[in-house]
Scaffold this motif. Structure first.
Motif, short mmCIF file in Angstrom:
data_model
loop_
_atom_site.label_atom_id
_atom_site.label_comp_id
_atom_site.label_asym_id
_atom_site.label_seq_id
_atom_site.Cartn_x
_atom_site.Cartn_y
_atom_site.Cartn_z
N PRO A 118 -18.70 3.83 -48.73
CA PRO A 118 -19.16 3.11 -47.53
C PRO A 118 -20.03 3.99 -46.64
O PRO A 118 -19.81 5.19 -46.51
CB PRO A 118 -17.85 2.75 -46.83
N SER A 171 -11.70 0.08 -50.34
CA SER A 171 -12.64 0.36 -49.26
C SER A 171 -13.17 1.78 -49.29
O SER A 171 -14.34 2.02 -48.99
CB SER A 171 -11.98 0.08 -47.90
N VAL A 172 -12.32 2.74 -49.67
CA VAL A 172 -12.76 4.14 -49.62
C VAL A 172 -13.41 4.59 -50.93
O VAL A 172 -13.89 5.72 -51.01
CB VAL A 172 -11.59 5.09 -49.28
N ILE A 204 -17.65 6.02 -38.86
CA ILE A 204 -16.29 5.47 -38.90
C ILE A 204 -15.93 4.90 -37.54
O ILE A 204 -16.12 5.55 -36.50
CB ILE A 204 -15.26 6.56 -39.30
N LEU A 261 -17.31 2.77 -42.27
CA LEU A 261 -15.92 2.47 -42.58
C LEU A 261 -15.22 2.04 -41.30
O LEU A 261 -15.29 2.73 -40.27
CB LEU A 261 -15.21 3.69 -43.16
N ILE A 304 -10.27 9.75 -45.30
CA ILE A 304 -11.12 9.44 -44.15
C ILE A 304 -11.90 10.67 -43.72
O ILE A 304 -13.09 10.61 -43.41
CB ILE A 304 -10.26 8.88 -42.98
N ALA A 335 -17.45 -1.12 -45.19
CA ALA A 335 -16.14 -1.34 -45.81
C ALA A 335 -15.12 -1.39 -44.68
O ALA A 335 -15.10 -0.50 -43.83
CB ALA A 335 -15.80 -0.23 -46.80
#
Length: 451
Positions: free
Chosen positions: A167, A162-163, A201, A170, A191, A92
């Motif tokens: 994912p 996206s979150v 991430i 990310l 996050i 994502a």
């Protein structure tokens, strides 16, 4: 989640063909490579890196270093010229504003579109739509065409999708600079939650505090190549050295970074010219107060002068040495000059210190009551204004305001005001225990509790 390494990159390069004139592109096609009408620009050069499962990696570098190009190739929206990329897991990404959105579709339709691209089925999107809409906080606009959205609304919706798709990888490219502070904090909190769940991430940001806080490791890119990687605080320090180095010293700084040797602590201008301070690290910390002529703000905003002009801002040590690299907990003098162009009454002076994001940390005025103000200043008078302050700030870059208020013909007015008139850096301390921005002089103590 898969046990495979999420991101493997080897010898990755990206070359763009740059044409000086539009018709050169057509000539290139006609001649089929027998003659070259373009010059090459290598946005990335032989980059290799691996990102482990659950790791948060910060990508930092100056504008044009290749950060966004790298992220786009990892996401699959750009193809490499050479090298290989392997990814394992659902990706994502929040890249540019509105990426993946159809401007004619409503927000609701775009949620389904983007989530389906990320691999969710309609039933899964149905189940998560409420969470996505709640996180985005755009209300009834969710059923309006995306082309009517502000940039803040776009990034809210993009981030919300996206979150909320679970994912495994990310990718965030500086998108969190859009939106109010409350929403930014909400994004950072999510996050952190994603990171704690074991996701990988990749985070691009120019904010040193953000990279240091969120990331396990950082990579410094310069001219499309990996210059250094390691602990975020150390790598961000390299980035700052490179960012503020004069053009004629940048190659020297790059070589020092690649060799992982002590970097120039300061570039000072004097009557003998420009020299590089190459003292040992411990000595640098002791004598970290210095002046860097290249540490000059580019964001200065000047209010119209109405009877006074502020000029010549300086930060001085108590002994009178001009500095803009300061040491935590020491006292300094913020000094500026004021030229009064009209007769004014009841004058007071002010200063303010702010963060890079504009957070007002603190300041002072020269008077809080009428009898403490300067009663009368005739035109043609020049004043030197000084504020003695303790540097109660931790490592970082900060900005200074200056202002003069007084009465003209009985009406109080801002005589002159300058925002981001000067800037300074607080030097790092390897053994510092304090955290965040302000040094509250906290004294840790602990003992075993007895039953």
């Amino acid at each position: 989640m898969s046990c495979e390494v999420p991101i493997l990159i080897k010898d990755l390069s990206k070359c763009y063909q740059i044409y000086d004139r539009p018709h050169h592109r057509l000539l290139q096609m006609i001649h089929r490579g027998h003659r070259q009408y373009y010059h090459e620009f290598w946005a990335l050069k032989n980059l290799s890196m691996n990102v482990e499962r659950g790791e948060t990696v910060g990508i930092i570098g100056r504008n044009g270093a290749g950060k966004s190009t790298l992220l786009k190739m990892i996401c699959g929206t750009l193809n490499p010229t050479k090298g290989t990329i392997k990814t394992n897991g659902r990706i994502a990404a929040i890249l540019e504003l509105g990426t993946g959105f159809n401007p004619e579709f409503t927000g609701r339709e775009n949620v389904y579109l983007k989530a389906s691209i990320l691999g969710l089925k309609n039933k899964e999107i149905d189940d998560r739509f409420g969470s996505i809409a709640d996180f985005a906080e755009i209300g009834d606009f969710i059923d309006q065409p995306v082309r009517t959205y502000s940039s803040g609304m776009l990034v809210r919706l993009a981030f919300a999708v996206s979150v909320n798709v679970d994912p495994e990888i990310l990718i965030v490219d500086e998108a969190l600079s859009v939106g109010d502070e409350r929403f930014q904090r909400k994004c950072f909190s999510r996050i952190e939650s994603i990171r704690n769940s074991g996701a990988t991430i990749l985070f691009v940001s120019h904010s040193g505090s953000t990279v240091i806080q969120l990331c396990d490791r950082a990579i410094l890119l310069e001219d499309g190549a990996k210059l250094a990687e390691g602990m975020p605080k150390k790598i961000y320090g390299y980035y700052q050295k490179l960012l503020y180095a004069p053009d004629d010293k940048k190659d020297f700084v790059k070589l020092s970074i690649v060799a992982d040797e002590p970097l120039p602590a300061v570039i000072e201008s004097d009557q003998k010219g420009t020299e590089v301070n190459t003292q040992a690290p411990d000595r640098q910390q002791q004598d970290a107060e210095n002046f860097n002529p290249d540490l000059v703000p580019t964001s200065t905003i000047e209010y119209e002068s109405c009877g006074a002009v502020i000029y010549n801002p300086q930060i001085l040590t108590l002994s009178g040495k001009i500095v803009n690299n300061l040491v935590r907990s020491k006292r300094y003098i913020y000094n500026y000059a004021v030229d009064f162009t009209e007769d004014v009454q009841n004058v007071r002076f002010g200063m303010l210190i702010k963060t890079k994001t504009g957070v007002e940390l603190g300041g002072a005025t020269s008077a809080c009551s009428l009898h403490e103000m300067v009663e009368f200043i005739p035109a043609g008078t020049k004043y030197s204004v000084q504020f003695n302050f303790r540097c109660a700030l931790n490592e970082g870059t900060y900005f200074l305001n200056a202002g003069v208020i007084g009465e003209i013909s009985g009406v109080e007015t801002v005589l002159h005001r300058l925002l981001d008139l000067a800037m300074f850096k607080v030097q790092p301390e390897p053994k510092r225990l304090t955290t965040a921005i302000i040094d509250f002089d906290c004294k840790p103590d602990f003992s075993i509790l007895k039953n």
